[in-house]
Write an enzyme that holds these catalytic residues in place. Structure first.
Site, mmCIF file in Angstrom:
data_model
loop_
_atom_site.group_PDB
_atom_site.id
_atom_site.type_symbol
_atom_site.label_atom_id
_atom_site.label_comp_id
_atom_site.label_asym_id
_atom_site.label_seq_id
_atom_site.Cartn_x
_atom_site.Cartn_y
_atom_site.Cartn_z
ATOM 1 N N TYR A 80 5.752 2.174 3.526
ATOM 2 C CA TYR A 80 5.685 0.722 3.381
ATOM 3 C C TYR A 80 4.562 0.322 2.437
ATOM 4 O O TYR A 80 3.592 1.060 2.227
ATOM 5 C CB TYR A 80 5.522 0.035 4.735
ATOM 6 N N CYS A 81 4.741 -0.870 1.850
ATOM 7 C CA CYS A 81 3.700 -1.489 1.032
ATOM 8 C C CYS A 81 3.578 -2.930 1.519
ATOM 9 O O CYS A 81 3.665 -3.188 2.717
ATOM 10 C CB CYS A 81 4.036 -1.393 -0.445
ATOM 11 N N GLN A 82 3.386 -3.873 0.618
ATOM 12 C CA GLN A 82 3.238 -5.263 1.056
ATOM 13 C C GLN A 82 4.590 -5.954 1.234
ATOM 14 O O GLN A 82 4.824 -6.607 2.248
ATOM 15 C CB GLN A 82 2.369 -6.055 0.073
#
Length: 437
Positions: A398-400
């Site tokens: 995941y990232c933002q």
């Protein structure tokens, strides 16, 4: 609606005028809205605009029960920031009034007492079927009037249309009753055509709807995860994206949150929901048309839509839904299951039995907030630190909002790692856990 001396319903303009006349009294300063659906939310907003202190009581765990819980959390924050007091997972047990002051006290199922000067009940409707019942017509779901695909009842000389009619869900094919103005009006026209010789059949309902709460728009069409589960349909994937409503470089862009469900085998679109300040209803309408035509996520990826920076992006949010879904469908960037992600207060979950959670944002972003148990390896360092990622067992990335997660997932897949991207990234997690980003 309920107040000290008058009991009535809000169905007509005179009903509304009667309520407004009562609200103009100087003693009316507090209002309780019971029910957090479409009407309840709009009522709460308008009462606040009139300057009243407003509490909203909803039996479900979140407002707008038909809306996905993660999106509803943003709606709830928006309502609270506009001065609405929310009381959730509780319902009304009884009312009492003070004869001297006219104050109304609502006693809830959990024993809470709520004082107000005006109570408005927005707890749903049921079909008014007395005429149909007395005429010997067959009744269906929740007492609705049974009709065939040409809106004919069991009496061949009687048709029925509108909010009191049983129809079918166009996605799940289950029998249902959906009291919405759009389907009701189309039914009326269709019966007129049929009486004139048309062989047209009603296509069912998708529940396409929109609601405004202060300056937030809520819109939806098609199935939800809950309705699919009720229909025993489990072979689906969910896409979450958080784009701006128009090009980010053009002044005034505001974020929207879109959630789409599609069949993981053939890509058929099953449902869409969205919230945001601008542009949401336009995107929902586009996907709603695709649902009615039996469209797939590939149709969204190829859709040619109006573009100018003040209205959208060259890759419109509708296209982006299609792109992300197609990447998953074609196994280019598989999407992870959010149900396997721990809750915010969970213990460390990085074990051989559970997914390895990889946060590819910057160290500063990770320190600000992250999913419990996740390991931070910034995207820029991932190739050099690839040995820190286990090759056995699933890796959830995941990232933002999802883009860096996509890049990282591609890198890991090329290195033989069983990696999957968490759709919508940390922004989706914050919505899911009701955490302010």
């Amino acid at each position: 609606w309920y107040q000290a001396r008058v009991h009535g319903a809000l169905r007509t303009i005179p009903d509304m005028q009667q309520i407004m006349a009562y609200m103009n009294r100087p003693t009316v300063k507090r209002a309780l809205v019971v029910g957090g659906g479409f009407i309840g939310l709009e009522m709460a907003e308008n009462l606040r605009h009139r300057g009243l202190e407003v509490s909203l009581l909803e039996l479900s765990p979140h407002v707008m029960p038909i809306l996905s819980a993660d999106l509803a959390s943003e709606v709830q924050f928006h309502m609270q920031s506009n001065g609405v007091n929310l009381i959730l997972s509780d319902g009304v047990k009884s009312f009492s009034k003070n004869e001297e002051t006219g104050e109304i006290t609502a006693l809830t199922n959990l024993g809470k007492q709520i004082q107000s000067d005006l109570v408005i009940l927005c707890i749903g409707v049921k079909p008014e079927n007395d005429l149909a019942k007395n005429s010997g017509l067959d009744l269906g779901v929740r007492g609705s009037i049974k009709v065939d695909n040409q809106l004919k009842t069991n009496d061949p000389d009687i048709f029925a249309v509108g909010d009191a009619v049983e129809t079918y869900d166009a996605v799940t094919n289950q029998r249902t009753v959906v009291p919405l103005a759009g389907p009701a009006n189309r039914m009326g026209r269709m019966v007129a055509d049929i009486l004139s010789g048309s062989k047209e059949e009603f296509r069912g309902v998708q529940g396409t709807a929109v609601c405004k709460v202060f300056d937030m728009v809520i819109a939806m069409s098609g199935a939800t995860e809950e309705s699919l589960k009720r229909a025993s349909i489990t072979d689906y994937t969910v896409v979450n994206i958080h784009p701006g409503h128009h090009a980010s470089y053009y002044p005034g862009a505001t974020p929207m949150h879109l959630k789409m469900i599609f069949n993981k085998k053939d890509g058929k679109i099953l449902g869409i929901q969205g919230i945001g300040k601008e542009g949401v209803e336009r995107r929902i309408d586009i996907v709603a048309m695709a649902i009615q035509l039996g469209g797939t996520v590939r149709d969204l990826a190829q859709a040619e839509l109006c573009y100018a920076p003040q209205f959208g992006s060259a890759k419109d949010p509708v296209n982006m839904l299609g792109f992300v879904a197609c990447n998953s469908l074609d196994n280019i960037t598989p999407l992870a299951d959010w149900n396997l992600v721990p809750k915010h207060d969970a213990d460390d979950i990085v074990t051989s039995q559970k997914p390895f959670l990889l946060d590819v944002r910057t160290p500063k972003e990770h320190q600000g907030n992250h999913i419990p148990g996740s390991v931070n390896i910034p995207l820029e360092e991932l190739r050099q630190r690839i040995s820190e990622v286990p090759k056995t067992g699933p890796v959830q990335v995941y990232c933002q909002v999802g883009q860096r997660g996509h890049y990282a997932t591609r890198i890991l897949l090329q290195e033989g790692v069983d990696a999957r991207n968490l759709s919508g990234g940390m922004r989706s997690y914050c919505l899911r856990e009701n955490i302010r980003p």
